[in-house]
Design an enzyme around this catalytic site. Structure first.
Site, PDB file in Angstrom:
ATOM      1  N   GLY A 189      20.897   1.126  -2.531  1.00 15.84           N
ATOM      2  CA  GLY A 189      20.159   1.053  -3.780  1.00 15.84           C
ATOM      3  C   GLY A 189      20.853   0.307  -4.896  1.00 15.84           C
ATOM      4  O   GLY A 189      20.209  -0.054  -5.886  1.00 15.84           O
ATOM      5  N   ASP A 190      22.160   0.058  -4.744  1.00 22.96           N
ATOM      6  CA  ASP A 190      22.889  -0.702  -5.771  1.00 22.96           C
ATOM      7  C   ASP A 190      24.117  -1.321  -5.116  1.00 22.96           C
ATOM      8  O   ASP A 190      25.248  -1.082  -5.524  1.00 22.96           O
ATOM      9  CB  ASP A 190      23.290   0.207  -6.930  1.00 22.96           C
ATOM     10  CG  ASP A 190      23.876  -0.582  -8.110  1.00 22.96           C
ATOM     11  OD1 ASP A 190      23.733  -1.819  -8.130  1.00 22.96           O
ATOM     12  OD2 ASP A 190      24.476   0.047  -8.997  1.00 22.96           O
ATOM     13  N   LEU A 191      23.879  -2.126  -4.083  1.00 23.92           N
ATOM     14  CA  LEU A 191      24.979  -2.640  -3.262  1.00 23.92           C
ATOM     15  C   LEU A 191      25.546  -3.933  -3.843  1.00 23.92           C
ATOM     16  O   LEU A 191      25.810  -4.895  -3.129  1.00 23.92           O
ATOM     17  CB  LEU A 191      24.492  -2.863  -1.819  1.00 23.92           C
ATOM     18  CG  LEU A 191      25.550  -2.856  -0.715  1.00 23.92           C
ATOM     19  CD1 LEU A 191      26.270  -1.517  -0.659  1.00 23.92           C
ATOM     20  CD2 LEU A 191      24.925  -3.171   0.639  1.00 23.92           C
ATOM     21  N   ASN A 195      30.453  -2.214  -6.174  1.00 25.92           N
ATOM     22  CA  ASN A 195      30.397  -0.946  -5.434  1.00 25.92           C
ATOM     23  C   ASN A 195      30.896  -1.050  -4.001  1.00 25.92           C
ATOM     24  O   ASN A 195      30.834  -0.066  -3.260  1.00 25.92           O
ATOM     25  CB  ASN A 195      28.963  -0.409  -5.431  1.00 25.92           C
ATOM     26  CG  ASN A 195      28.548   0.105  -6.778  1.00 25.92           C
ATOM     27  OD1 ASN A 195      29.373   0.620  -7.535  1.00 25.92           O
ATOM     28  ND2 ASN A 195      27.281  -0.038  -7.119  1.00 25.92           N
TER      29      ASN A 195
END
Length: 298
Positions: A189-191, A195
């Protein structure tokens, strides 16, 4: 005032092997993260983020039970009064490594190595999406999520934009109409680059783990591919797509549609949490007054 000053005593207790003055501090959209030698402390930036912190800890506990093929942070302690962002914190194990700088991919050998590991990471997430254990602990993406997202943007964000910004946003929202409802893979979802952590050995980076699983769902891998493309550019994304077993010919269209929403997502989340700084940043390209709008002769 620095978080190292406001929470000095707490940090000394939670990170006893580190001097507060030497701790690295990273600012994310939802959390201020203090990085110690073997542990990490997350402080919510807003009251809304503080309320979500127990859910974040539960998600990380669930991920630890899965064999994802890479390291995820392990929650060690949830402290403070729930809903009070000044007192609440989440203590996590630290995954060694650092985010990869985009300049590192200027070396073709490094780019090939990293692309292969990203392709393997996405393959691991796709495989995990078919596992019954993962399906029991990770929620599926809500049906109609992009339609609701577009509705919220139109109601809450469009009034904050210039005329040109509203036209741009409407074009980006219209592209979402083609997105199907998929729940076949674990989706981070927020790669984005910040991260994903890497360690260097013999001149090459090796993926050591993935952080920040707040938005994990069973969904469309195009979301994670869009984030990778936003971090490292379309040429690197093409390397990954060439390596992966992507049989869906509509994938690149979905990637482009989702990537076009990233600034709007940031702004909408910031508005929800009352984060004025992140809201202004997310809306920056939508609030600029065009020459046409500012021309009194028109």
């Amino acid at each position: 005032m620095s978080v190292r000053t406001t929470h000095r005593a707490l940090l000394s207790s939670l990170l006893p092997n580190d001097s507060p003055d030497d701790l690295a501090v990273r600012e994310g959209q939802f959390y201020t993260v203090v990085v110690g030698s073997d542990r990490v402390v997350c402080f919510p930036r807003t009251r809304a983020a503080a309320i979500r912190l127990p859910e974040r800890a539960a998600t990380l506990h669930s991920l630890a039970s899965l064999d994802l093929g890479f390291h995820t942070p392990e929650p060690l302690l949830l402290g403070g009064a729930h809903g009070d962002e000044e007192a609440t914190y989440l203590l996590l194990s630290r995954i060694p490594g650092e985010p990869l700088e985009a300049e590192a991919l200027n070396n073709p050998h490094v780019a090939d190595t990293v692309a292969a590991q990203y392709a393997a990471l996405l393959s691991d997430l796709a495989r995990a999406g078919t596992d019954k254990t993962a399906q029991a602990v990770i929620p599926p993406a809500p049906e109609g999520q992009w339609r609701r997202f577009a509705e919220n943007v139109r109601v809450k964000l469009l009034p904050l934009m210039s005329d040109g910004g509203r036209l741009q946003a409407e074009r980006e929202l219209a592209a979402l109409d083609i997105l199907p409802h998929l729940t076949r893979a674990v989706v981070h979802g927020d790669l984005g680059a910040e991260n994903v952590l890497w360690e260097w050995t013999d001149g090459l980076p090796h993926l050591s783990g993935v952080l920040d699983w707040d938005d994990v769902t069973l969904g469309d891998p195009a979301e994670d591919l869009a984030a990778i493309g936003a971090s490292y550019g379309p040429e690197f994304l093409e390397r990954i797509l060439a390596l992966g077993n992507w049989s869906d010919h509509g994938l690149t269209t979905r990637i482009a549609a989702i990537r076009g929403t990233f600034a709007l997502q940031q702004a909408l989340y910031a508005l929800r949490d009352g984060d004025k700084e992140e809201l202004a940043d997310g809306l920056a390209d939508y609030t600029l007054v065009s020459k046409t709008e500012n021309d009194p002769s028109r």
